[in-house]
Scaffold this motif. Structure first.
Motif, PDB file in Angstrom:
ATOM      1  N   ASP B 154      15.368  14.591  10.833  1.00 34.92           N
ATOM      2  CA  ASP B 154      16.767  14.196  11.011  1.00 34.92           C
ATOM      3  C   ASP B 154      16.883  13.154  12.121  1.00 34.92           C
ATOM      4  OD1 ASP B 154      19.527  14.516  10.398  1.00 34.92           O
ATOM      5  OD2 ASP B 154      19.764  15.680  12.238  1.00 34.92           O
ATOM      6  N   ARG B 155      16.162  13.407  13.196  1.00 30.95           N
ATOM      7  CA  ARG B 155      16.169  12.475  14.335  1.00 30.95           C
ATOM      8  C   ARG B 155      15.628  11.117  13.911  1.00 30.95           C
ATOM      9  NH1 ARG B 155      17.402  10.034  18.398  1.00 30.95           N
ATOM     10  NH2 ARG B 155      16.392  10.091  20.415  1.00 30.95           N
ATOM     11  N   ILE B 157      15.407   9.855  10.917  1.00 37.48           N
ATOM     12  CA  ILE B 157      16.289   9.185   9.951  1.00 37.48           C
ATOM     13  C   ILE B 157      17.415   8.481  10.700  1.00 37.48           C
ATOM     14  CG2 ILE B 157      17.912   9.536   8.051  1.00 37.48           C
ATOM     15  CD1 ILE B 157      16.112  11.992   7.288  1.00 37.48           C
ATOM     16  N   GLY B 158      17.941   9.154  11.728  1.00 38.31           N
ATOM     17  CA  GLY B 158      18.976   8.526  12.552  1.00 38.31           C
ATOM     18  C   GLY B 158      18.493   7.218  13.159  1.00 38.31           C
ATOM     19  N   LEU B 159      17.249   7.222  13.631  1.00 35.93           N
ATOM     20  CA  LEU B 159      16.697   6.000  14.233  1.00 35.93           C
ATOM     21  C   LEU B 159      16.457   4.928  13.169  1.00 35.93           C
ATOM     22  CD1 LEU B 159      14.128   7.560  16.734  1.00 35.93           C
ATOM     23  CD2 LEU B 159      16.326   6.533  17.279  1.00 35.93           C
ATOM     24  N   GLU B 161      18.027   4.513  10.397  1.00 36.54           N
ATOM     25  CA  GLU B 161      19.293   3.949   9.905  1.00 36.54           C
ATOM     26  C   GLU B 161      19.823   2.860  10.822  1.00 36.54           C
ATOM     27  OE1 GLU B 161      21.072   7.644   7.261  1.00 36.54           O
ATOM     28  OE2 GLU B 161      21.579   7.501   9.370  1.00 36.54           O
ATOM     29  N   LYS B 162      19.368   2.866  12.068  1.00 35.26           N
ATOM     30  CA  LYS B 162      19.811   1.813  12.991  1.00 35.26           C
ATOM     31  C   LYS B 162      19.030   0.518  12.795  1.00 35.26           C
ATOM     32  CE  LYS B 162      21.557   4.594  16.776  1.00 35.26           C
ATOM     33  NZ  LYS B 162      20.796   5.511  17.615  1.00 35.26           N
ATOM     34  N   LEU B 196      19.624  16.723   5.219  1.00 34.98           N
ATOM     35  CA  LEU B 196      19.234  15.376   5.639  1.00 34.98           C
ATOM     36  C   LEU B 196      20.028  14.293   4.912  1.00 34.98           C
ATOM     37  CD1 LEU B 196      15.375  15.865   5.836  1.00 34.98           C
ATOM     38  CD2 LEU B 196      16.991  15.842   7.718  1.00 34.98           C
ATOM     39  N   ILE B 198      19.520  12.330   2.378  1.00 37.23           N
ATOM     40  CA  ILE B 198      18.936  11.072   1.923  1.00 37.23           C
ATOM     41  C   ILE B 198      18.246  11.351   0.587  1.00 37.23           C
ATOM     42  CG2 ILE B 198      18.606  10.048   4.206  1.00 37.23           C
ATOM     43  CD1 ILE B 198      15.637  10.773   3.993  1.00 37.23           C
TER      44      ILE B 198
END
Lengths: 218, 267
Positions: B154-155, B157-159, B161-162, B196, B198
């Motif tokens: 999850d962490r 994926i957050g990165l 996406e940026k 998640l 995605i």
């Protein structure tokens, strides 16, 4: 101009002259008209500056002039005008920011006013709002409402499984064993015992009538 | 112009290197020209899993520092008739030996000659991760059905996406144990994908043969009958744009004794 109302005196200041003239005139007017007795009670005065913007410094000076006339105390200073900065801050604090995204682990989403999040808050993620927080999704992370100090703030979520809820300075941790299903449509608020409690959405109407901004209608 | 896919996970030990090796192998088997890039500088493994360890002459750091040309550092895998190459990581330096700009231009150069560049990312979210994602335009996140691995995914994926140049990441759920799934002792696939949110591009069953094969330096994807191999080949075909349903998670066919045991609920 001085007006007496039922809650005390109001000084209406001229907003077309210069600030220096204003101070001088205020001084002469207040000295000329009144003779105070030793045992008179203190009189609270409100000051209305009309369409004049006063900086904090200038406000202090006005207060000083009035204070010199022994029995007068400045209660508050009103003005018809605010700076753009203050105005946009007010707007930001009263606006609902709509955000459509997932707040993932390690991410922090912060807004000055209310937050309407369309998406989940995953464990490790944090949402922070100056006002209320509404989550259309699963709240599994941390939600912190009312950072501006408003204890009336609430947190509502479609599915409430938070790690932590904070409203103002009050923190509520999730119970260690969560019910399997999680809870549908719930909200959190500060109750009479100053605890953050979680309850079903329907109780909000009773506890926070202030949330209803809609007027008129049925 | 090729595609650069970074294989990442955040957490260590979930199977990034195994996935990289097998996806690369599967894509090469499907006739694509593939280059594997190991960015785990200082802790390289991909060469071992591919069985190419003792053919390494130059490595990624040599290329970046200009000690050799890129084609000199590429190790050719003889099993695939010029379709599969490996750019190994250096073992003698660490992650700070390379910066994201250098990686980016390196991958751009490789994109000219290869259909797919598979970038094996190190665990963590520091320099090594930043290097690995710098040149990529697609990302695959590998996770296992464990809460800690899903949290880290999850962490990451957050990165991801940026990152502006990377398409929304896709998910591989690795090392699924069917019997634990059935008992509800493991996070199930729907739960993970919902969490998640995605796209799922593949699920891979936990299989002893995978470990055996990687110890021998023969990626499991070379075995046409193994279920993990089929799962990896399916992922490769999905990358190529085919639409293939997820393979059912049946347990391996067992012997007579195991069947009797299963009858009495023992394993």
């Amino acid at each position: 101009m001085i007006k007496g109302t039922k809650d005390g005196l109001t000084l209406h200041l001229d907003d077309s002259c210069s600030f220096l003239e204003l101070l001088n005139e205020l001084d002469t007017k207040l000295s000329a008209n009144y003779r105070f007795q030793e045992n008179d009670p203190l009189i609270a005065v409100k000051v209305h500056t009309g369409n004049r913007y006063l900086s904090e410094n200038q406000k202090e000076k006005i207060k000083e002039v009035i204070r010199q006339k022994k029995k007068l105390v400045v209660d508050e200073i009103h003005s018809n005008v605010v700076t753009k900065e203050e105005a946009s801050q007010w707007i930001a604090e009263n606006q609902i920011a709509t955000v459509a995204k997932m707040v993932r682990s390690g991410q922090v989403l912060e807004v000055p006013g209310d937050l309407l999040l369309i998406g989940d808050v995953n464990p490790g993620g944090t949402v922070i709002a100056g006002g209320n927080i509404f989550v259309m999704g699963v709240l599994k992370g941390i939600a912190h409402a009312g950072t501006g100090g408003n204890e009336e703030s609430i947190i509502a979520a479609s599915v409430m499984k938070p790690a932590q809820l904070r409203i103002c300075g009050i923190v509520n941790r999730a119970p260690d064993g969560y019910a399997e299903e999680g809870h549908q449509m719930e909200c959190a608020y500060i109750d009479e015992n100053r605890q953050v409690v979680v309850d079903k959405l329907q109780v909000l109407k009773k506890h926070r009538p202030i949330l209803n901004r809609l007027e008129g209608g049925l | 112009m090729g595609e650069a896919i970074v294989i990442t996970s955040g957490k260590g030990g979930v199977g990034k290197t195994t996935t990289s090796a097998n996806l690369g192998t599967s894509l090469a088997l499907l006739g694509k020209k593939v280059c594997l890039v190991d960015t785990d500088i200082g802790l390289r493994n991909l060469d071992v899993v591919m069985g190419l360890e003792n053919r390494i002459i130059y490595d990624l750091v040599d290329v970046v520092e200009g000690r050799c040309k890129i084609h000199q550092a590429l190790v050719k895998d003889k099993r695939f008739d010029g379709l599969l190459y490996l750019l190994p990581a250096a073992q003698t330096s660490d992650k700070s030996a390379v910066n994201p700009e250098q990686m980016k231009s390196l991958v751009e150069e490789l994109k000219q000659d290869y259909d797919y560049i598979i970038i094996d990312c190190p665990a963590g979210i520091e320099q090594g991760y930043k290097n690995a994602v710098a040149g990529a335009n697609k990302a695959i996140v590998v996770t296992t059905p464990e809460t800690s691995a899903v949290r880290d995914a999850d962490r990451i994926i957050g990165l991801l996406e940026k990152e502006e140049n990377i398409e929304p990441p896709m998910l591989v759920i690795n090392r699924i144990r069917n019997h634990m799934l059935k008992n509800g002792e493991m996070l199930d696939i729907d739960e993970i994908t919902a969490h998640l949110s995605i796209d799922l591009i593949g699920i891979v069953a936990d299989d002893d043969q995978v470990i055996k094969a990687s110890n021998q330096g023969e990626p499991i994807a070379l075995d046409p009958n193994n279920r993990a191999s089929i799962a990896y080949r399916n992922i490769a075909r999905r990358i190529l744009g085919e639409s293939i349903p997820l393979q059912p998670l049946e347990d391996e066919p067992k012997g007579f004794v195991a069947k009797i045991k299963a009858l009495f609920g023992a394993r």
